[in-house]
Design an enzyme around this catalytic site. Structure first.
Site, mmCIF file in Angstrom:
data_model
loop_
_atom_site.group_PDB
_atom_site.id
_atom_site.type_symbol
_atom_site.label_atom_id
_atom_site.label_comp_id
_atom_site.label_asym_id
_atom_site.label_seq_id
_atom_site.Cartn_x
_atom_site.Cartn_y
_atom_site.Cartn_z
ATOM 1 N N THR A 1 0.814 -1.215 0.000
ATOM 2 C CA THR A 1 0.000 0.000 0.000
ATOM 3 C C THR A 1 0.841 1.255 0.000
ATOM 4 O OG1 THR A 1 -1.507 1.300 1.368
ATOM 5 C CG2 THR A 1 -0.085 -0.189 2.534
ATOM 6 N N TYR B 1 -1.941 0.226 9.938
ATOM 7 C CA TYR B 1 -2.179 -0.464 8.667
ATOM 8 C C TYR B 1 -0.926 -0.394 7.788
ATOM 9 C CZ TYR B 1 -3.753 -1.193 3.918
ATOM 10 O OH TYR B 1 -3.846 -1.642 2.625
HETATM 11 N N1 UFG Z 1 -12.765 10.853 3.196
HETATM 12 C C1 UFG Z 1 -13.696 11.799 3.579
HETATM 13 N N2 UFG Z 1 -14.957 11.372 3.909
HETATM 14 C C2 UFG Z 1 -15.325 10.065 3.860
HETATM 15 C C3 UFG Z 1 -14.358 9.099 3.456
HETATM 16 C C4 UFG Z 1 -13.091 9.530 3.141
HETATM 17 O O1 UFG Z 1 -13.395 12.996 3.639
HETATM 18 O O2 UFG Z 1 -16.476 9.743 4.177
HETATM 19 C C5 UFG Z 1 -11.417 11.292 2.835
HETATM 20 C C6 UFG Z 1 -10.346 10.730 3.754
HETATM 21 O O3 UFG Z 1 -10.200 11.506 4.916
HETATM 22 C C7 UFG Z 1 -9.122 10.772 2.835
HETATM 23 C C8 UFG Z 1 -9.706 10.531 1.444
HETATM 24 O O4 UFG Z 1 -11.100 10.809 1.560
HETATM 25 O O5 UFG Z 1 -8.563 12.043 2.873
HETATM 26 C C9 UFG Z 1 -9.536 9.109 0.974
HETATM 27 O O6 UFG Z 1 -9.966 8.248 2.009
HETATM 28 P P1 UFG Z 1 -10.276 6.707 1.774
HETATM 29 O O7 UFG Z 1 -10.816 6.175 3.059
HETATM 30 O O8 UFG Z 1 -11.084 6.528 0.551
HETATM 31 O O9 UFG Z 1 -8.852 6.062 1.456
HETATM 32 P P2 UFG Z 1 -7.466 6.200 2.240
HETATM 33 O O10 UFG Z 1 -6.626 7.179 1.486
HETATM 34 O O11 UFG Z 1 -7.660 6.428 3.688
HETATM 35 O O12 UFG Z 1 -6.875 4.747 2.116
HETATM 36 C C10 UFG Z 1 -6.825 4.066 0.886
HETATM 37 C C11 UFG Z 1 -6.733 2.603 1.153
HETATM 38 C C12 UFG Z 1 -5.449 2.291 1.823
HETATM 39 C C13 UFG Z 1 -4.293 2.869 1.060
HETATM 40 C C14 UFG Z 1 -4.487 4.307 0.794
HETATM 41 C C15 UFG Z 1 -3.373 4.749 -0.106
HETATM 42 O O13 UFG Z 1 -7.817 2.173 1.975
HETATM 43 O O14 UFG Z 1 -5.322 0.909 1.856
HETATM 44 O O15 UFG Z 1 -5.733 4.498 0.160
HETATM 45 O O16 UFG Z 1 -3.492 6.060 -0.501
HETATM 46 F F1 UFG Z 1 -3.179 2.748 1.788
#
Ligand code: UFG
Length: 344
Positions: free
Chosen positions: A125, A151
């Protein structure tokens, strides 16, 4: 060849399994404990490919079950998707993440070593980079590893374990560092979708941005929050590199070719070299769905870096991988059509 795919009842695993079935002659043994995976995904793969797909319901860290399985079938390679993968949850439950994402993987790797498995493709990741220095974005594979949540740390640990194993054994691995995977299979047709036979992201409790926004668009949620608009980015919200699931799936076929042709191990980012802010993504979901759902501002979510964008040059240089769906609207449209099909 026979490939063992762990966790392939899930979103990334099922799409990749489909691509492996279409683009290679491999027979797949899928193991999944169905805690977060879906039997519907397995049924779709079996419907299309019959006995090239065997499913065994089990935990990938179950030593006895692994022993039985590896004794019964000669496994040439493992594609390891099975993992706990919610960044925020990992901050709350670190031990559970280290148990599933590290201890259980050690059990799997022990079975691989005992039975002479040659190839291991590991779902890593972008979270291994933590909060990369802005001068290092798009981030390259040789950037410092400095995860800021359990994670990311758990995935980094397994990368280090793989490195050590490959030094002293014939096992060769590719670790694919996924960026933000989204979208649904481009093989979905209106006909397949209308019959509930599409492949896409099913989640029991969605937390990922595009999925959450689409659930708002189709009326499964009343609204959503943006977690933080005080980041040091163009519009104050986090920036991520969103990659279409089919391009990510294709990267696994490229990784397998790489392993078979080169006899060495490697680590590759899988992303598009550019990113979008949370606000931009929500705007595109509203445009494509035509629904202006409520969006509230909320505090930052623990463990979120401001910006994560992949350099994909290494993957392009060392393999035949070429992105085909590098377009946010294509990603969102495919996911929206799938989400609509889940309603009916
Ligand atoms: N976000 C919101 N509101 C929501 C959901 C997400 O504002 O309801 C924001 C989060 O704070 C973040 C962005 O959208 O800034 C992306 O969040 P995600 O939960 O979609 O994804 P993440 O970036 O947290 O994580 C994903 C994968 C991980 C990986 C990562 C790599 O789940 O496994 O991308 O960039 F490591």
């Amino acid at each position: 060849m026979t490939l063992l795919c762990t966790g392939a009842a899930g979103y990334i695993g099922s799409h990749t399994a489909l691509t492996l079935l279409e683009q290679t002659d491999a027979r797949l043994i899928i193991i999944d404990d169905l805690r977060t995976g879906f039997m519907e995904n397995i049924a779709l793969l079996q419907r299309g490919f019959g006995d090239r797909v065997e499913f065994v319901e089990m935990d990938f860290g179950d030593r006895n079950a692994l022993e039985t399985l590896f004794s019964r079938v000669q496994i040439d390679g493992v594609v390891h998707f099975g993992a706990s993968l919610i960044v925020g949850e990992s901050v709350q439950k670190p031990l559970s993440y280290y148990h599933n994402n590290v201890a259980n993987v050690i059990a799997l790797l022990e079975a691989c070593a005992r039975f002479g498995v040659k190839y291991f493709i590991f779902s890593s990741t972008a979270a291994v980079y933590g909060e990369p220095d802005s001068a290092l974005i798009p981030v390259r594979e040789d950037a410092p590893l400095a995860p800021i949540n359990p994670y990311g740390t758990s995935k980094m640990m397994v990368e280090l374990i793989l490195q050590d194993i490959a030094r002293i054994s014939p096992l060769r691995y590719v670790a694919l560092r996924y960026f933000n995977v989204a979208g649904a299979s481009m093989k979905n047709t209106p006909e397949l979708l209308s019959r509930g036979l599409g492949l896409g992201q099913r989640s029991k409790n969605a937390t990922h941005l595009i999925k959450v926004a689409l659930e708002c668009a189709v009326g499964k949620r009343n609204g959503m929050s943006i977690f933080g608009e005080d980041y040091d980015t163009s519009d104050g919200t986090c920036i991520r590199d969103y990659i279409h699931i089919d391009d990510l799936a294709a990267a696994h076929v490229s990784a397998l070719d790489f392993l078979r042709e080169n006899g060495e191990s490697a680590v590759f980012n899988v992303g598009y070299n550019h990113g979008y802010s949370v606000k931009e993504v929500i705007q595109v979901v509203k445009e494509i769905s035509g629904v202006d759902f409520p969006v509230a501002m909320a505090a930052r979510r623990a463990g979120d870096p401001a910006m994560l964008i992949a350099s994909n040059q290494k993957l392009k240089r060392h393999t035949n991988w070429q992105p085909k769906f590098d377009d946010l609207r294509t990603i969102v449209r495919s996911a929206y059509e799938f989400e609509c099909s889940l309603r009916s």
